[in-house]
Design an enzyme around this catalytic site. Structure first.
Site, short mmCIF file in Angstrom:
data_model
loop_
_atom_site.label_atom_id
_atom_site.label_comp_id
_atom_site.label_asym_id
_atom_site.label_seq_id
_atom_site.Cartn_x
_atom_site.Cartn_y
_atom_site.Cartn_z
N ARG A 55 20.14 67.27 -4.97
CA ARG A 55 19.93 67.49 -3.53
C ARG A 55 21.23 67.98 -2.90
O ARG A 55 21.24 68.84 -2.04
CB ARG A 55 19.43 66.22 -2.82
CG ARG A 55 19.43 66.37 -1.30
CD ARG A 55 18.64 65.32 -0.55
NE ARG A 55 18.66 64.00 -1.09
CZ ARG A 55 19.69 63.15 -1.06
NH1 ARG A 55 20.84 63.51 -0.51
NH2 ARG A 55 19.60 61.96 -1.60
N TYR A 108 8.48 84.38 16.37
CA TYR A 108 7.51 84.09 15.30
C TYR A 108 6.79 82.79 15.68
O TYR A 108 7.43 81.82 16.11
CB TYR A 108 8.26 83.96 13.98
CG TYR A 108 7.45 83.25 12.92
CD1 TYR A 108 6.24 83.77 12.48
CD2 TYR A 108 7.88 82.05 12.38
CE1 TYR A 108 5.48 83.10 11.53
CE2 TYR A 108 7.14 81.39 11.42
CZ TYR A 108 5.94 81.91 11.01
OH TYR A 108 5.19 81.25 10.08
N ASP A 181 17.73 85.31 13.78
CA ASP A 181 16.78 85.31 12.68
C ASP A 181 16.72 86.75 12.18
O ASP A 181 16.20 87.65 12.86
CB ASP A 181 15.42 84.83 13.18
CG ASP A 181 14.38 84.75 12.06
OD1 ASP A 181 14.52 85.51 11.08
OD2 ASP A 181 13.44 83.96 12.17
N LYS A 206 10.53 86.43 2.56
CA LYS A 206 10.16 87.78 2.95
C LYS A 206 10.99 88.81 2.16
O LYS A 206 10.92 88.82 0.95
CB LYS A 206 10.30 87.91 4.46
CG LYS A 206 9.64 86.74 5.24
CD LYS A 206 8.15 86.74 5.10
CE LYS A 206 7.41 85.46 5.48
NZ LYS A 206 7.95 84.52 6.40
N1 PLP Z 1 11.23 83.63 10.83
C1 PLP Z 1 10.41 84.69 10.77
C2 PLP Z 1 10.76 85.94 11.53
C3 PLP Z 1 9.23 84.62 10.03
O1 PLP Z 1 8.42 85.68 9.98
C4 PLP Z 1 8.91 83.42 9.34
C5 PLP Z 1 7.68 83.30 8.55
O2 PLP Z 1 6.80 84.14 8.63
C6 PLP Z 1 9.79 82.33 9.44
C7 PLP Z 1 10.95 82.47 10.17
C8 PLP Z 1 9.50 81.02 8.77
O3 PLP Z 1 9.77 81.09 7.41
P1 PLP Z 1 8.95 80.29 6.26
O4 PLP Z 1 7.54 80.74 6.34
O5 PLP Z 1 9.67 80.68 5.01
O6 PLP Z 1 9.10 78.83 6.59
#
Ligand code: PLP
Length: 388
Positions: A55, A108, A181, A206
């Site tokens: 961890r 998101y 992000d 992604k």
């Molecule tokens: N940030 C963005 C722009 C996203 O599109 C997503 C998921 O679609 C996330 C964060 C969250 O990531 P995760 O699905 O890996 O938890």
């Protein structure tokens, strides 16, 4: 490569070589999957390479964390079990109950849900603001209380663009940190830390992973103290990425540059095609000169990415029909993989913001344009738009 050397090399060299030297014993060129929870100690406290318990640290994760830092031009990268796990760790490391955050008014859906349903209960207040409007973000800041200004750029799914340099200045003036992000752009197209951001967040699920075979998240920072605080919470909260997931993510990251160029090539062709299609009322893509964020995107991004949104003449029924009729584009959530995906944000990825100020248009379709043969993608969209 040392970190100093690494930061002087080109993006693809960093993506392929940073964070790992071929294994001393075997010469293994690729980091082995260290499927181990614990490590033999040479006498009490005699740790080999600092490894004690997985961890806290695991060599497969260390390698990924090194390359994540290098591709974002950061000081330290941290890998998590998902993007949202990274976000939660970040928020709870850097805020306290009673604090406040500014978030995108088209964040998101999962990020909005995290702030609205989880962090709010914990005592963190938030205000949504249009991140493409620097004055609106400034106005949403509550001096003394706002600790984080949270930006996605481009946003999901409306592809709005925030000026990272300007937003960093606004956040810093108010004593807050700027979090970006960078999931949609990927570190190949945009490196927010070089533009003044304090923390970069990724859903590595992604483009970074790139093959739709792993869920993961990352934080990258350039400041030592911030890195230590986040690393402490990564271990204390425990939402770490496992070694198999780190291996897959690291493998994907090596080809990010070539993949992104093809994603962009194909997206540009899709945008041109949709722009002249009679059933399409609006194409949303930061690469279009008509996009309100085009000039800022052109300044801070290398190219404009693989995400394209569009609205259709026939309203919600046609939007759903297009999504369900496409064959090369797979109907599914997520994005950033080699295969093209199509989805209806209102009913799928952004269902969690229905009925709120963040609700997305019902006639909107979102594409994650993959790296297949472009002509097949255009023919598929033509067929789906004509479906009745
Ligand atoms: N940030 C963005 C722009 C996203 O599109 C997503 C998921 O679609 C996330 C964060 C969250 O990531 P995760 O699905 O890996 O938890």
């Amino acid at each position: 490569m040392t970190q100093e050397h690494t930061h002087k090399t080109g993006f693809e060299t960093r993506a392929i070589h940073a964070g790992y030297e071929p294994d001393e014993m075997t010469g293994a060129v690729i980091p082995p999957i260290y499927a181990t929870s614990t490590y033999k100690q040479d006498g009490v406290g005699g740790l080999r390479g600092g490894y004690e318990y997985s961890r806290s640290a695991n060599p497969t994760r260390t390698a990924l964390e090194g390359v994540l830092a290098a591709v974002e031009m950061g000081e330290r990268g941290l890998a998590f079990a998902s993007g949202l796990a990274a976000e939660d760790t970040l928020v709870r490391a850097l805020t306290r109950p009673g604090d406040h955050a500014v978030i995108p008014d088209d964040a998101y859906g999962g990020t909005f849900r995290l702030f609205d349903k989880v962090e709010k209960v914990w005592g963190l207040d938030h205000s949504p603001a249009a991140i493409s409007d620097v004055d609106a973000v400034r106005a949403a800041i509550q001096p003394g209380r706002t600790k984080l200004v949270w930006v996605e750029t481009p946003t999901n799914p409306m592809l709005n663009v925030g000026d990272i340099e300007a937003l960093a200045a606004v956040a810093h003036d108010a004593g807050a940190l700027l979090v970006v992000d960078n999931t949609f752009a990927s570190p190949y197209l945009q490196q927010p830390l070089t533009l003044g951001a304090d923390v970069v967040v990724h859903s590595t699920t992604k483009y970074v992973g790139g093959h739709s075979d792993v869920v993961g998240g990352a934080l990258v920072v350039r400041d030592h103290e911030l890195a230590d605080a986040l690393a402490f919470h990564q271990n204390a909260m425990g939402a770490v990425a496992g070694p198999f997931d780190c291996f897959l993510t690291h493998r994907g990251l090596k080809t990010l540059g070539v993949r992104m160029d093809r994603h962009c090539d194909n997206a540009e062709k899709v945008v041109e095609f949709l722009g002249s299609h009679a059933a399409v009322t609006e194409v949303i893509y930061p690469g279009l000169e008509s996009h309100p964020g085009h000039a800022v995107a052109a300044r801070q991004m290398k190219r404009f990415g693989g995400m394209v949104s569009f609205r259709v003449k026939g309203g919600v029924e046609q939007a759903l029909r297009v999504c369900e009729s496409a064959q090369v584009f797979t109907l599914g959530e997520s994005l950033g993989g080699v295969e093209s995906l199509i989805e209806h944000p209102g009913r799928m990825t952004h269902a969690s913001v229905a009925g709120t100020d963040l609700e997305v248009p019902a006639d909107l379709v979102r594409l994650s344009v993959g790296i297949e043969t472009a002509e097949d993608l255009l023919a598929d969209l033509d067929r789906a738009l004509g479906a009745s």
